[in-house]
Design a protein around this motif. Structure first.
Motif, PDB file in Angstrom:
ATOM      1  N   LYS A 231       0.925  -1.189  -0.103  1.00  0.00           N
ATOM      2  CA  LYS A 231       0.091  -0.105  -0.041  1.00  0.00           C
ATOM      3  C   LYS A 231       0.858   1.218   0.046  1.00  0.00           C
ATOM      4  O   LYS A 231       2.339   1.263  -0.174  1.00  0.00           O
ATOM      5  N   ASN A 232       0.348   2.352  -0.020  1.00  0.00           N
ATOM      6  CA  ASN A 232       1.062   3.686  -0.171  1.00  0.00           C
ATOM      7  C   ASN A 232       1.772   3.964   1.135  1.00  0.00           C
ATOM      8  O   ASN A 232       1.267   3.996   2.239  1.00  0.00           O
ATOM      9  N   VAL A 262       2.133  -4.805  -6.406  1.00  0.00           N
ATOM     10  CA  VAL A 262       2.087  -3.308  -6.525  1.00  0.00           C
ATOM     11  C   VAL A 262       1.107  -2.721  -7.410  1.00  0.00           C
ATOM     12  O   VAL A 262       1.583  -2.986  -8.828  1.00  0.00           O
ATOM     13  N   GLN A 268       3.293   4.423  -7.730  1.00  0.00           N
ATOM     14  CA  GLN A 268       3.790   3.814  -6.341  1.00  0.00           C
ATOM     15  C   GLN A 268       5.127   4.061  -6.300  1.00  0.00           C
ATOM     16  O   GLN A 268       5.948   4.482  -5.327  1.00  0.00           O
TER      17      GLN A 268
END
Length: 456
Positions: A231-232, A262, A268
């Motif tokens: 995740k971020n 991802v 990202q």
């Protein structure tokens, strides 16, 4: 310290949570107390009196990147990494605990199984799981252990890793036969223990709505190894982003074999550019590239980079030795593929309707519908059925929803995404027939032209 040294004493000073005393940041942004702490510690590391005497100063921190880099890089400082326990170390620790407090009656996991299933956990967490089972007289089962491990790992990562538990396997994916064949082969190699023949990672690319996320999630249900989604991990605070990433990568390595997904990888993972962010993107990129390129992790950590714009992923991440296999997905080409996609989406959404008229009308419009569009139509049909309090979705509901639906239209972006996938694909067998023998120079020219239009 000096008084102890004058008395001829041996001194060991342990400073826990050292990142709170000498945090990673530019000197100009540190408070006066933090700057003073950094200066004192650097002086200790170079003090000739301390170097000649038996003095050890031990700074303990969870992530090295959270400690001031001027201190870490000092010639008088050595970095020692203590990794998470491996399976053999976990087994020794579990046996020492169980020898004192046996597992409750009804537990269906042996000590060896418990050690195998707890990859990525710390000794403290292992002790907590066993103590909880003993104190509450709760049998330790594989199901409970799996759920508890998921909670602990997600908490340990600060919510930056999400476990993927897929209800589907690759049999649920309609079309994409060549892509599925590659993934079936990879899953078979994993189950056979032949991790040496697996690619380091995959780039899954294609225009929006082709099922990149669904295909990868279905593969997660096929593999038989843990799968997590990254995740971020970025933060507005200096030094936190790098610390988050280091924590996540340490957990991923400890949980191997594992697959890491991802999504929207082009956004990202960043690139080598450091403009406007104090070099954070550059450092993050270097951390990820170094980890992905570690060939010792081949078959142990498998990366899946999902994107509709693979041309925006830096070459350093998608080259051979990192994300080696580039799988391109495209919209269905034939009527059979389009009907198969419709039936797969009906199965996924629970709207199984057999209607030759609905299928005929669907085929008339299928050229303009992606998999995501078909799912949206079926969900609308379910809503109509629910509002009318029908027992199930019927052909009329489906026809009304299909007639009413107008798909979003982004022709320039879609064409660019298709051509980017064609250029990125590393297997001719994955390309639709019309692209296999097309002049590559012409594809590049058209893609560059479209990219300029999108930017404008």
């Amino acid at each position: 310290l000096r008084l102890r040294i004058l008395d001829g004493k041996k001194v060991a000073l342990i400073i826990d949570f050292a990142e709170t005393i000498a945090p990673a940041a530019e000197v100009s942004s540190l408070s006066g107390e933090d700057r003073n702490s950094v200066v004192i510690l650097k002086r200790w590391a170079q003090n000739p009196v301390f170097l000649q005497a038996d003095v050890t100063v031990c700074l303990v921190t969870e992530n090295l990147v959270e400690l001031h880099q001027g201190l870490v890089q000092s010639p008088g400082v050595a970095s020692i990494t203590i990794p998470l326990p491996n399976e053999a170390e976990r087994l020794d620790y579990i046996r020492s605990l169980v020898a004192v407090t046996p597992l409750p009656a009804g537990s269906d996991v042996s000590e060896e199984t418990l050690a195998k299933l707890t990859a990525g956990l710390k000794r403290l967490q292992l002790r907590g799981i066993i103590a909880d089972a003993v104190e509450n007289r709760r049998p330790l089962t594989a199901k409970f252990l799996s759920q508890r491990k998921k909670e602990l790992i997600e908490a340990e990562s600060g919510g930056l890793l999400e476990f993927i538990e897929s209800r589907y396997d690759l049999s649920m994916v309609a079309g994409h036969e060549a892509a599925k064949k590659k993934l079936y082969d990879a899953a078979a190699a994993i189950r056979a223990g032949r991790t040496d023949v697996l690619p380091m990672g995959y780039v899954i690319c294609g225009p929006v709505g082709t099922g990149k996320t669904f295909l990868t999630t279905c593969f997660a249900g096929e593999m038989g190894i843990p799968v997590v989604k990254l995740k971020n991990f970025r933060s507005m605070w200096q030094g936190v982003t790098e610390g988050n990433l280091e924590r996540v990568l340490s957990l991923v390595k400890a949980m191997s074999p594992i697959a890491v997904i991802v999504d929207e990888a082009d956004a990202q993972l960043g690139d080598r550019s450091s403009a406007g962010d104090s070099g954070v993107s550059n450092r993050v990129f270097a951390q990820i590239a170094q980890f992905m390129g570690d060939t010792e992790l081949r078959g142990k950590v498998i990366w899946f980079l999902l994107t509709c714009r693979p041309d925006l992923i830096p070459v350093d991440l998608k080259r051979q030795g990192r994300a080696e296999e580039h799988i391109a997905l495209f919209y269905p080409d034939t009527e059979e593929e389009r009907l198969a996609l419709l039936r797969a989406m009906q199965k996924k959404t629970g709207t199984r309707v057999v209607s030759p008229e609905a299928e005929r009308r669907f085929l008339e419009r299928a050229d303009s519908l992606s998999g995501a569009d078909i799912e949206a139509v079926l969900v609308r049909a379910k809503m109509k059925s629910a509002l009318e309090q029908d027992a199930a979705v019927d052909a009329e509901d489906l026809l009304v929803a299909l007639e009413d639906f107008i798909p979003p239209s982004y022709p320039t972006e879609i064409e660019l995404q298709v051509l980017a996938a064609v250029l990125e694909c590393t297997s001719k067998g994955l390309l639709p027939a019309r692209y296999r023998d097309m002049d590559r120079a012409e594809i590049i020219r058209r893609a560059n032209e479209l990219a300029q239009l999108v930017r404008d």
